[in-house]
Design a protein around this motif. Structure first.
Motif, PDB file in Angstrom:
ATOM      1  N   PRO A 100     -20.856  35.351  21.295  1.00  0.00           N
ATOM      2  CA  PRO A 100     -21.163  34.449  22.400  1.00  0.00           C
ATOM      3  C   PRO A 100     -20.049  33.440  22.675  1.00  0.00           C
ATOM      4  N   SER A 101     -19.181  33.212  21.710  1.00  0.00           N
ATOM      5  CA  SER A 101     -18.135  32.202  21.882  1.00  0.00           C
ATOM      6  C   SER A 101     -17.126  32.564  22.975  1.00  0.00           C
ATOM      7  N   VAL A 102     -17.078  33.831  23.397  1.00  0.00           N
ATOM      8  CA  VAL A 102     -16.149  34.210  24.472  1.00  0.00           C
ATOM      9  C   VAL A 102     -16.536  33.551  25.796  1.00  0.00           C
ATOM     10  N   HIS A 103     -17.774  33.085  25.907  1.00  0.00           N
ATOM     11  CA  HIS A 103     -18.244  32.429  27.127  1.00  0.00           C
ATOM     12  C   HIS A 103     -18.243  30.907  26.998  1.00  0.00           C
ATOM     13  N   HIS A 104     -17.639  30.383  25.921  1.00  0.00           N
ATOM     14  CA  HIS A 104     -17.625  28.936  25.694  1.00  0.00           C
ATOM     15  C   HIS A 104     -17.102  28.207  26.930  1.00  0.00           C
ATOM     16  N   GLY A 105     -17.847  27.188  27.364  1.00  0.00           N
ATOM     17  CA  GLY A 105     -17.443  26.416  28.535  1.00  0.00           C
ATOM     18  C   GLY A 105     -18.018  26.945  29.840  1.00  0.00           C
ATOM     19  N   SER A 106     -18.632  28.109  29.825  1.00  0.00           N
ATOM     20  CA  SER A 106     -19.204  28.684  31.038  1.00  0.00           C
ATOM     21  C   SER A 106     -20.564  28.057  31.325  1.00  0.00           C
ATOM     22  N   ASP A 107     -20.938  28.005  32.597  1.00  0.00           N
ATOM     23  CA  ASP A 107     -22.254  27.481  32.951  1.00  0.00           C
ATOM     24  C   ASP A 107     -23.202  28.614  33.357  1.00  0.00           C
ATOM     25  N   GLN A 108     -22.765  29.870  33.123  1.00  0.00           N
ATOM     26  CA  GLN A 108     -23.599  31.023  33.433  1.00  0.00           C
ATOM     27  C   GLN A 108     -24.241  31.552  32.157  1.00  0.00           C
ATOM     28  N   LYS A 154     -27.688  35.718  33.664  1.00  0.00           N
ATOM     29  CA  LYS A 154     -26.781  35.681  34.817  1.00  0.00           C
ATOM     30  C   LYS A 154     -27.033  34.512  35.764  1.00  0.00           C
ATOM     31  N   SER A 155     -28.014  33.657  35.445  1.00  0.00           N
ATOM     32  CA  SER A 155     -28.212  32.469  36.277  1.00  0.00           C
ATOM     33  C   SER A 155     -27.210  31.403  35.845  1.00  0.00           C
ATOM     34  N   ARG A 156     -27.102  30.352  36.632  1.00  0.00           N
ATOM     35  CA  ARG A 156     -26.174  29.260  36.334  1.00  0.00           C
ATOM     36  C   ARG A 156     -26.946  27.944  36.291  1.00  0.00           C
ATOM     37  N   VAL A 157     -26.282  26.909  35.772  1.00  0.00           N
ATOM     38  CA  VAL A 157     -26.884  25.584  35.741  1.00  0.00           C
ATOM     39  C   VAL A 157     -27.248  25.191  37.170  1.00  0.00           C
ATOM     40  N   GLY A 158     -28.486  24.728  37.357  1.00  0.00           N
ATOM     41  CA  GLY A 158     -28.969  24.335  38.674  1.00  0.00           C
ATOM     42  C   GLY A 158     -29.743  25.431  39.390  1.00  0.00           C
ATOM     43  N   ASP A 159     -29.629  26.675  38.936  1.00  0.00           N
ATOM     44  CA  ASP A 159     -30.357  27.780  39.565  1.00  0.00           C
ATOM     45  C   ASP A 159     -31.840  27.707  39.222  1.00  0.00           C
ATOM     46  N   GLU A 160     -32.649  28.214  40.131  1.00  0.00           N
ATOM     47  CA  GLU A 160     -34.071  28.385  39.874  1.00  0.00           C
ATOM     48  C   GLU A 160     -34.340  29.883  39.844  1.00  0.00           C
ATOM     49  N   THR A 165     -45.314  36.185  34.844  1.00  0.00           N
ATOM     50  CA  THR A 165     -46.217  36.087  33.697  1.00  0.00           C
ATOM     51  C   THR A 165     -47.569  36.669  34.089  1.00  0.00           C
ATOM     52  N   PRO A 166     -48.449  36.925  33.135  1.00  0.00           N
ATOM     53  CA  PRO A 166     -49.792  37.417  33.477  1.00  0.00           C
ATOM     54  C   PRO A 166     -50.563  36.432  34.370  1.00  0.00           C
ATOM     55  N   GLN A 167     -50.228  35.141  34.288  1.00  0.00           N
ATOM     56  CA  GLN A 167     -50.898  34.141  35.125  1.00  0.00           C
ATOM     57  C   GLN A 167     -50.266  34.035  36.517  1.00  0.00           C
ATOM     58  N   GLY A 168     -49.189  34.718  36.740  1.00  0.00           N
ATOM     59  CA  GLY A 168     -48.500  34.672  38.032  1.00  0.00           C
ATOM     60  C   GLY A 168     -47.032  34.358  37.855  1.00  0.00           C
ATOM     61  N   VAL A 169     -46.359  34.130  38.963  1.00  0.00           N
ATOM     62  CA  VAL A 169     -44.927  33.837  38.925  1.00  0.00           C
ATOM     63  C   VAL A 169     -44.721  32.358  38.633  1.00  0.00           C
ATOM     64  N   GLN A 170     -43.830  32.087  37.687  1.00  0.00           N
ATOM     65  CA  GLN A 170     -43.507  30.713  37.313  1.00  0.00           C
ATOM     66  C   GLN A 170     -42.038  30.462  37.651  1.00  0.00           C
ATOM     67  N   LEU A 171     -41.742  29.287  38.152  1.00  0.00           N
ATOM     68  CA  LEU A 171     -40.384  28.930  38.525  1.00  0.00           C
ATOM     69  C   LEU A 171     -39.727  28.189  37.365  1.00  0.00           C
ATOM     70  N   LEU A 172     -38.547  28.652  36.946  1.00  0.00           N
ATOM     71  CA  LEU A 172     -37.789  28.002  35.886  1.00  0.00           C
ATOM     72  C   LEU A 172     -36.483  27.472  36.471  1.00  0.00           C
ATOM     73  N   GLU A 173     -36.133  26.236  36.131  1.00  0.00           N
ATOM     74  CA  GLU A 173     -34.869  25.669  36.586  1.00  0.00           C
ATOM     75  C   GLU A 173     -33.931  25.544  35.385  1.00  0.00           C
ATOM     76  N   VAL A 174     -32.742  26.107  35.501  1.00  0.00           N
ATOM     77  CA  VAL A 174     -31.748  26.054  34.427  1.00  0.00           C
ATOM     78  C   VAL A 174     -31.094  24.673  34.447  1.00  0.00           C
ATOM     79  N   LEU A 175     -31.235  23.940  33.332  1.00  0.00           N
ATOM     80  CA  LEU A 175     -30.703  22.582  33.252  1.00  0.00           C
ATOM     81  C   LEU A 175     -29.356  22.510  32.526  1.00  0.00           C
ATOM     82  N   ALA A 176     -29.199  23.337  31.482  1.00  0.00           N
ATOM     83  CA  ALA A 176     -27.950  23.311  30.708  1.00  0.00           C
ATOM     84  C   ALA A 176     -27.724  24.655  30.044  1.00  0.00           C
TER      85      ALA A 176
END
Length: 186
Positions: A100-108, A154-160, A165-176
């Motif tokens: 994973p260190s090859v992506h160090h500094g990336s926000d994706q 493949k999402s980036r910081v700030g993406d939603e 889920t079995p309860q329906g679609v849940q929205l997640l926001e990438v913070l860091a």
């Protein structure tokens, strides 16, 4: 029927199926995870199994095996060790080491990322995306094939992103997004 012709293993002793990987998918693992699995395999082969063989041999030399608890326990434990050796050998053969260190500094978000995200209710969670054989949910580690990891990859910081889920679609926001720093070359 003579006892010699009966099956010695119980149904619980059947070899476990390998953890699910996507069809045609690869068994990604971090270098640290690979080293841990390899160390476990070598310990089983070099230490655990020889000790148990010695115990079974000693117990068998005591005579009547029908009521010999040491012998029966030893044989069962030996089967468990052999099963784990086969499992680890198969997993290490198909492992694809990805640092994973090859992506160090990336926000994706890629394999090996430590991701902080917020769900619909605003609750923040931090997870590290690791291989199927090394993820431990108690430590905040999830497998890269898990639904949460699949949604985040493949999402980036700030993406939603949408998490189904079995309860329906849940929205997640990438913070860091964070990756370990590359190790310094000697």
């Amino acid at each position: 029927m003579n006892k010699a012709f009966t099956k010695e293993t119980d149904s619980e002793d059947d070899e476990p199926a390998l953890a699910p990987l996507p069809p045609g998918g690869k068994n990604y693992i971090t270098p640290q995870g690979y080293a841990r699995l390899r160390a476990e395999l070598l310990d089983l082969i070099d230490n655990e199994r020889p000790k148990m063989v010695e115990v079974v041999h000693w117990a068998a030399s005591n005579g009547d095996r029908s009521e010999n608890g040491d012998y029966h326990y030893g044989k069962k434990r030996l089967r468990e060790i052999d099963r784990r050796i086969r499992f680890l050998t198969k997993r290490l053969e198909i492992a694809e080491i990805s640092s994973p260190s090859v992506h160090h500094g990336s926000d994706q978000v890629f394999f090996g990322a430590t991701v902080t995200y917020a769900d619909d209710s605003g609750e923040e969670r931090t997870v590290t995306i690791l291989g199927v054989d090394e993820a431990n949910s108690a430590l905040g580690q999830i497998s890269w094939v898990s639904p949460v990891a699949r949604a985040l990859l493949k999402s980036r910081v700030g993406d939603e992103v949408n998490l189904v889920t079995p309860q329906g679609v849940q929205l997640l926001e990438v913070l860091a997004v964070d990756y370990p720093a590359p190790e310094a070359a000697d």
